[in-house]
Design a protein around this motif. Structure first.
Motif, PDB file in Angstrom:
ATOM      1  N   VAL A  18     -16.058 -30.451  42.972  1.00 58.37           N
ATOM      2  CA  VAL A  18     -16.230 -32.429  42.949  1.00 58.37           C
ATOM      3  C   VAL A  18     -15.692 -33.373  42.569  1.00 58.37           C
ATOM      4  CG1 VAL A  18     -18.386 -31.256  41.144  1.00 58.37           C
ATOM      5  CG2 VAL A  18     -16.198 -32.448  40.329  1.00 58.37           C
ATOM      6  N   ALA A  19     -15.983 -35.006  42.684  1.00 59.63           N
ATOM      7  CA  ALA A  19     -15.064 -35.713  42.304  1.00 59.63           C
ATOM      8  C   ALA A  19     -16.071 -35.959  40.724  1.00 59.63           C
ATOM      9  CB  ALA A  19     -16.150 -37.136  43.703  1.00 59.63           C
ATOM     10  N   ALA A  20     -14.960 -36.282  39.887  1.00 59.20           N
ATOM     11  CA  ALA A  20     -15.287 -36.551  38.374  1.00 59.20           C
ATOM     12  C   ALA A  20     -15.572 -38.192  38.661  1.00 59.20           C
ATOM     13  CB  ALA A  20     -14.496 -35.487  38.193  1.00 59.20           C
ATOM     14  N   VAL A  21     -15.683 -39.012  37.793  1.00 58.79           N
ATOM     15  CA  VAL A  21     -15.836 -39.920  36.824  1.00 58.79           C
ATOM     16  C   VAL A  21     -15.677 -40.054  35.711  1.00 58.79           C
ATOM     17  CG1 VAL A  21     -16.885 -42.517  37.516  1.00 58.79           C
ATOM     18  CG2 VAL A  21     -16.637 -41.503  39.030  1.00 58.79           C
ATOM     19  N   GLY A  22     -15.066 -40.213  34.789  1.00 66.27           N
ATOM     20  CA  GLY A  22     -14.517 -40.236  33.476  1.00 66.27           C
ATOM     21  C   GLY A  22     -14.777 -41.854  32.940  1.00 66.27           C
ATOM     22  N   ALA A  23     -15.331 -42.212  31.531  1.00 68.56           N
ATOM     23  CA  ALA A  23     -15.564 -43.267  31.373  1.00 68.56           C
ATOM     24  C   ALA A  23     -14.805 -42.778  29.720  1.00 68.56           C
ATOM     25  CB  ALA A  23     -16.881 -43.449  30.790  1.00 68.56           C
ATOM     26  N   SER A  24     -13.947 -43.660  29.625  1.00 67.63           N
ATOM     27  CA  SER A  24     -13.230 -43.580  28.012  1.00 67.63           C
ATOM     28  C   SER A  24     -12.896 -42.146  27.902  1.00 67.63           C
ATOM     29  CB  SER A  24     -13.260 -44.264  27.121  1.00 67.63           C
ATOM     30  OG  SER A  24     -12.794 -44.563  25.807  1.00 67.63           O
ATOM     31  N   TYR A  25     -12.727 -41.320  26.905  1.00 64.92           N
ATOM     32  CA  TYR A  25     -13.244 -40.009  26.047  1.00 64.92           C
ATOM     33  C   TYR A  25     -13.484 -39.076  27.649  1.00 64.92           C
ATOM     34  CZ  TYR A  25     -13.395 -36.145  24.092  1.00 64.92           C
ATOM     35  OH  TYR A  25     -13.066 -34.581  23.405  1.00 64.92           O
ATOM     36  N   GLY A  26     -14.138 -39.917  28.024  1.00 66.28           N
ATOM     37  CA  GLY A  26     -14.780 -38.592  28.823  1.00 66.28           C
ATOM     38  C   GLY A  26     -13.962 -38.624  30.245  1.00 66.28           C
ATOM     39  N   GLY A  27     -13.090 -39.719  30.200  1.00 64.56           N
ATOM     40  CA  GLY A  27     -11.462 -39.198  31.136  1.00 64.56           C
ATOM     41  C   GLY A  27     -10.754 -38.400  30.662  1.00 64.56           C
ATOM     42  N   TYR A  28     -10.327 -38.544  29.881  1.00 67.44           N
ATOM     43  CA  TYR A  28      -9.376 -37.491  29.223  1.00 67.44           C
ATOM     44  C   TYR A  28      -9.881 -36.193  29.314  1.00 67.44           C
ATOM     45  CZ  TYR A  28      -6.316 -35.068  25.316  1.00 67.44           C
ATOM     46  OH  TYR A  28      -5.409 -34.702  25.518  1.00 67.44           O
ATOM     47  N   VAL A  29     -11.346 -36.066  29.222  1.00 64.22           N
ATOM     48  CA  VAL A  29     -12.012 -34.392  29.435  1.00 64.22           C
ATOM     49  C   VAL A  29     -12.280 -34.193  30.702  1.00 64.22           C
ATOM     50  CG1 VAL A  29     -14.345 -32.941  28.935  1.00 64.22           C
ATOM     51  CG2 VAL A  29     -13.127 -35.132  27.393  1.00 64.22           C
ATOM     52  N   VAL A  30     -12.278 -34.934  31.591  1.00 61.73           N
ATOM     53  CA  VAL A  30     -11.367 -35.080  33.028  1.00 61.73           C
ATOM     54  C   VAL A  30     -10.478 -33.965  33.160  1.00 61.73           C
ATOM     55  CG1 VAL A  30     -11.574 -35.850  35.135  1.00 61.73           C
ATOM     56  CG2 VAL A  30     -13.613 -35.855  33.572  1.00 61.73           C
ATOM     57  N   GLN A  31      -9.296 -34.896  32.742  1.00 61.93           N
ATOM     58  CA  GLN A  31      -7.810 -34.918  33.010  1.00 61.93           C
ATOM     59  C   GLN A  31      -7.758 -33.625  32.404  1.00 61.93           C
ATOM     60  OE1 GLN A  31      -5.610 -38.087  30.337  1.00 61.93           O
ATOM     61  NE2 GLN A  31      -6.904 -39.845  31.416  1.00 61.93           N
ATOM     62  N   GLN A  32      -8.193 -32.871  31.427  1.00 58.39           N
ATOM     63  CA  GLN A  32      -8.017 -31.952  30.708  1.00 58.39           C
ATOM     64  C   GLN A  32      -8.711 -30.928  32.212  1.00 58.39           C
ATOM     65  OE1 GLN A  32      -8.920 -31.003  26.369  1.00 58.39           O
ATOM     66  NE2 GLN A  32      -9.453 -33.158  26.699  1.00 58.39           N
ATOM     67  N   ALA A  33      -9.796 -30.446  32.238  1.00 58.85           N
ATOM     68  CA  ALA A  33     -10.891 -29.741  32.640  1.00 58.85           C
ATOM     69  C   ALA A  33     -10.138 -29.610  34.531  1.00 58.85           C
ATOM     70  CB  ALA A  33     -12.077 -30.140  32.965  1.00 58.85           C
ATOM     71  N   ALA A  34      -9.595 -30.631  35.105  1.00 52.65           N
ATOM     72  CA  ALA A  34      -8.637 -31.147  36.415  1.00 52.65           C
ATOM     73  C   ALA A  34      -7.233 -30.274  36.423  1.00 52.65           C
ATOM     74  CB  ALA A  34      -8.574 -32.464  37.294  1.00 52.65           C
ATOM     75  N   CYS A  35      -6.855 -30.782  34.670  1.00 51.64           N
ATOM     76  CA  CYS A  35      -5.123 -29.798  34.788  1.00 51.64           C
ATOM     77  C   CYS A  35      -5.219 -28.102  34.970  1.00 51.64           C
ATOM     78  CB  CYS A  35      -4.404 -30.120  34.179  1.00 51.64           C
ATOM     79  SG  CYS A  35      -3.674 -31.884  33.648  1.00 51.64           S
ATOM     80  N   HIS A  36      -6.912 -27.481  34.243  1.00 54.91           N
ATOM     81  CA  HIS A  36      -6.748 -26.298  34.032  1.00 54.91           C
ATOM     82  C   HIS A  36      -6.975 -25.665  35.254  1.00 54.91           C
ATOM     83  CE1 HIS A  36      -8.693 -22.929  33.081  1.00 54.91           C
ATOM     84  NE2 HIS A  36      -8.252 -22.711  32.217  1.00 54.91           N
ATOM     85  N   SER A  37      -8.128 -26.779  36.214  1.00 55.00           N
ATOM     86  CA  SER A  37      -8.671 -26.181  37.480  1.00 55.00           C
ATOM     87  C   SER A  37      -8.630 -27.561  38.357  1.00 55.00           C
ATOM     88  CB  SER A  37      -9.655 -25.331  36.837  1.00 55.00           C
ATOM     89  OG  SER A  37      -9.976 -24.584  36.183  1.00 55.00           O
ATOM     90  N   PRO A  38      -7.451 -27.080  38.775  1.00 55.15           N
ATOM     91  CA  PRO A  38      -7.104 -29.108  39.984  1.00 55.15           C
ATOM     92  C   PRO A  38      -7.999 -28.530  41.733  1.00 55.15           C
ATOM     93  CG  PRO A  38      -5.490 -27.422  39.593  1.00 55.15           C
ATOM     94  CD  PRO A  38      -6.138 -26.874  38.828  1.00 55.15           C
ATOM     95  N   GLU A  39      -8.127 -27.268  41.633  1.00 54.28           N
ATOM     96  CA  GLU A  39      -8.794 -27.174  42.574  1.00 54.28           C
ATOM     97  C   GLU A  39     -10.259 -26.812  42.874  1.00 54.28           C
ATOM     98  OE1 GLU A  39      -9.670 -23.361  40.063  1.00 54.28           O
ATOM     99  OE2 GLU A  39      -8.222 -24.771  41.128  1.00 54.28           O
TER     100      GLU A  39
END
Length: 245
Positions: free
Chosen positions: A75-96
């Motif tokens: 997916v492409a991921a769009v995160g607002a504020s804290y949602g962006g931080y959640v996306v950072q965590q998930a994307a670092c865990h599973s960048p592929e």
């Protein structure tokens, strides 16, 4: 699973993750537009909207589980504020699993909050502890949305934050496992939008990431406060579309 999620439209998958003062309803205008040519996934994180709180959970793992459940391999991921931080965590865990990441006024690790932001958090805690949830919701509307927001956006923010208090306050202390954020692992394109009228800390966070990301770019919005896609929905949608292309 107990995480409430929605899928609308057909095409390349994009997931929208809401701010910590909102829920999935903040994306209504973006979903209406993007779903014309994208498969749009939205979620209510635990303690927001239609998703109850649990004593122990991980927002980032929950997000990845939602992607599994709806069959979104990448997916492409769009995160607002804290949602962006959640996306950072998930994307670092599973960048592929993330083709690109788009952040609106998002925090990150290793950046010290500014005094003005701490003062708002302290005042919110004081109001919540005093049982004045309406007052705390009004504080959110006063501090967390920029001057270009109309009355409808302000009322929606008030409603979303009040709902979050209704879910979170009775739950008391919870254990939300945060996954490590390592900017070097975010090898996909990362576009970060900041608001000139937002708390300076969020720009500090974007600058910190930009210095460490393999493919990061910051765009400052001179008109924006903390929630650009609510403040100017059409412009917010156009920014997302441009960043997706």
């Amino acid at each position: 699973m107990s995480i409430r999620s929605w899928v609308v439209g057909d095409g390349p998958s994009v997931v929208l993750v809401h701010a910590g003062v909102a829920d999935s309803r903040m994306w209504a205008r973006q979903v209406s537009d993007l779903s014309r040519d994208h498969r749009v996934i939205t979620v209510d994180l635990r303690g927001f909207g239609e998703t109850p709180v649990e004593p122990k959970y991980s927002d980032a793992r929950d997000l990845l589980a939602v992607l599994d459940e709806v069959g979104a391999e990448q997916v492409a991921a769009v995160g607002a504020s804290y949602g962006g931080y959640v996306v950072q965590q998930a994307a670092c865990h599973s960048p592929e699993r993330f083709s690109r990441v788009i952040q609106f006024c998002s925090p990150t690790d290793n950046v010290v909050p500014t005094p003005d932001l701490r003062a708002v958090w302290d005042e919110e805690n004081r109001l919540v502890e005093a049982g004045d949830l309406d007052g705390a919701a009004e504080l959110t509307v006063e501090k967390w949305i920029g001057p270009d927001a109309d009355d409808e956006a302000r009322e929606l923010l008030r409603t979303m934050q009040r709902r979050a208090y209704e879910l979170q306050v009775p739950a008391g202390d919870v254990d939300n496992e945060e996954l490590p954020v390592d900017p070097a692992r975010l090898t996909m394109p990362v576009r970060m939008f900041t608001g000139a009228k937002d708390f300076a800390w969020f720009t500090d966070c974007a600058n910190y990431l930009a210095e460490r990301l393999p493919d990061g770019q910051i765009v400052e919005l001179p008109w924006a406060g903390h929630l650009p896609t609510l403040e100017r929905p059409e412009e917010g949608t156009a920014l997302i579309r441009a960043a997706l292309s």
